[in-house]
Design a protein around this motif. Structure first.
Motif, short mmCIF file in Angstrom:
data_model
loop_
_atom_site.label_atom_id
_atom_site.label_comp_id
_atom_site.label_asym_id
_atom_site.label_seq_id
_atom_site.Cartn_x
_atom_site.Cartn_y
_atom_site.Cartn_z
N GLY A 12 0.82 -1.28 0.03
CA GLY A 12 0.02 -0.08 0.04
C GLY A 12 0.84 1.31 0.03
O GLY A 12 0.46 2.17 -0.64
N LEU A 13 1.82 1.22 0.51
CA LEU A 13 2.87 2.51 0.79
C LEU A 13 3.89 2.58 -0.75
O LEU A 13 4.19 3.40 -0.84
CB LEU A 13 3.89 2.25 1.73
CG LEU A 13 3.36 2.67 3.28
CD1 LEU A 13 4.61 2.39 4.28
CD2 LEU A 13 3.07 3.99 3.19
N ARG A 14 3.87 1.52 -1.46
CA ARG A 14 4.68 1.50 -2.49
C ARG A 14 4.31 2.67 -3.58
O ARG A 14 5.15 3.64 -4.08
CB ARG A 14 4.77 0.26 -3.43
CG ARG A 14 5.65 0.06 -4.29
CD ARG A 14 5.51 -1.27 -5.01
NE ARG A 14 6.22 -2.23 -4.03
CZ ARG A 14 6.15 -3.34 -4.00
NH1 ARG A 14 5.46 -3.84 -5.05
NH2 ARG A 14 6.83 -4.50 -3.16
N GLY A 19 5.48 6.46 0.56
CA GLY A 19 6.27 5.30 0.34
C GLY A 19 7.36 5.66 -0.45
O GLY A 19 8.37 5.05 -0.25
N LEU A 20 7.15 6.42 -1.61
CA LEU A 20 8.36 6.89 -2.44
C LEU A 20 9.36 7.86 -1.35
O LEU A 20 10.63 7.38 -1.77
CB LEU A 20 7.77 7.59 -3.39
CG LEU A 20 7.13 6.91 -4.59
CD1 LEU A 20 6.37 7.82 -5.57
CD2 LEU A 20 7.92 6.11 -5.25
N ALA A 65 17.55 7.83 -8.33
CA ALA A 65 17.17 8.78 -9.43
C ALA A 65 15.86 8.46 -10.10
O ALA A 65 14.86 9.31 -10.35
CB ALA A 65 18.22 8.63 -10.61
N LEU A 66 15.44 7.20 -10.19
CA LEU A 66 14.00 6.83 -10.58
C LEU A 66 13.18 7.17 -9.59
O LEU A 66 11.96 7.49 -10.02
CB LEU A 66 14.06 5.37 -10.57
CG LEU A 66 14.64 4.58 -11.74
CD1 LEU A 66 14.82 2.98 -12.02
CD2 LEU A 66 14.14 5.13 -13.31
N ILE A 67 13.18 7.07 -8.42
CA ILE A 67 12.50 7.29 -7.37
C ILE A 67 12.08 8.69 -7.17
O ILE A 67 11.04 9.34 -7.31
CB ILE A 67 12.86 6.92 -5.77
CG1 ILE A 67 12.70 5.33 -5.62
CG2 ILE A 67 12.00 7.52 -4.91
CD1 ILE A 67 13.66 4.94 -4.61
#
Length: 82
Positions: A12-14, A19-20, A65-67
């Motif tokens: 759920g946090l993803r 979450g990020l 970097a993706l996050i």
């Protein structure tokens, strides 16, 4: 016997902003730890350990970097109203 899915609460946090941010923080800590490993290897003049530590840092930097990109795109999608 069915195996329990222990990652279910984390799912759920993803996708959430929290979450990020948590993922970004953990990636940043991993990069700091890996950079210490690079410094330690360089101080011992061990080229193989230095190369290993640098190679280990590359996926961490990429994931951070993706996050960041996901966080920025979310910020653009939902502009805050003042």
């Amino acid at each position: 016997m069915a195996k329990k899915n222990r990652s279910a609460p984390a799912k759920g946090l993803r996708g959430s902003k929290a979450g990020l941010a948590l993922s970004l923080g953990s990636s940043a800590l991993a990069v700091i730890r890996a950079s210490k490993q690079v410094r330690r290897a360089r101080s011992r003049h061990d080229k193989l350990s230095t190369a290993d530590a640098v190679a280990g840092m590359l996926p961490l930097i990429t994931s951070a970097a993706l996050i960041l990109r996901q966080l920025r795109s979310r910020k653009r999608e939902t502009p805050e109203t003042a």
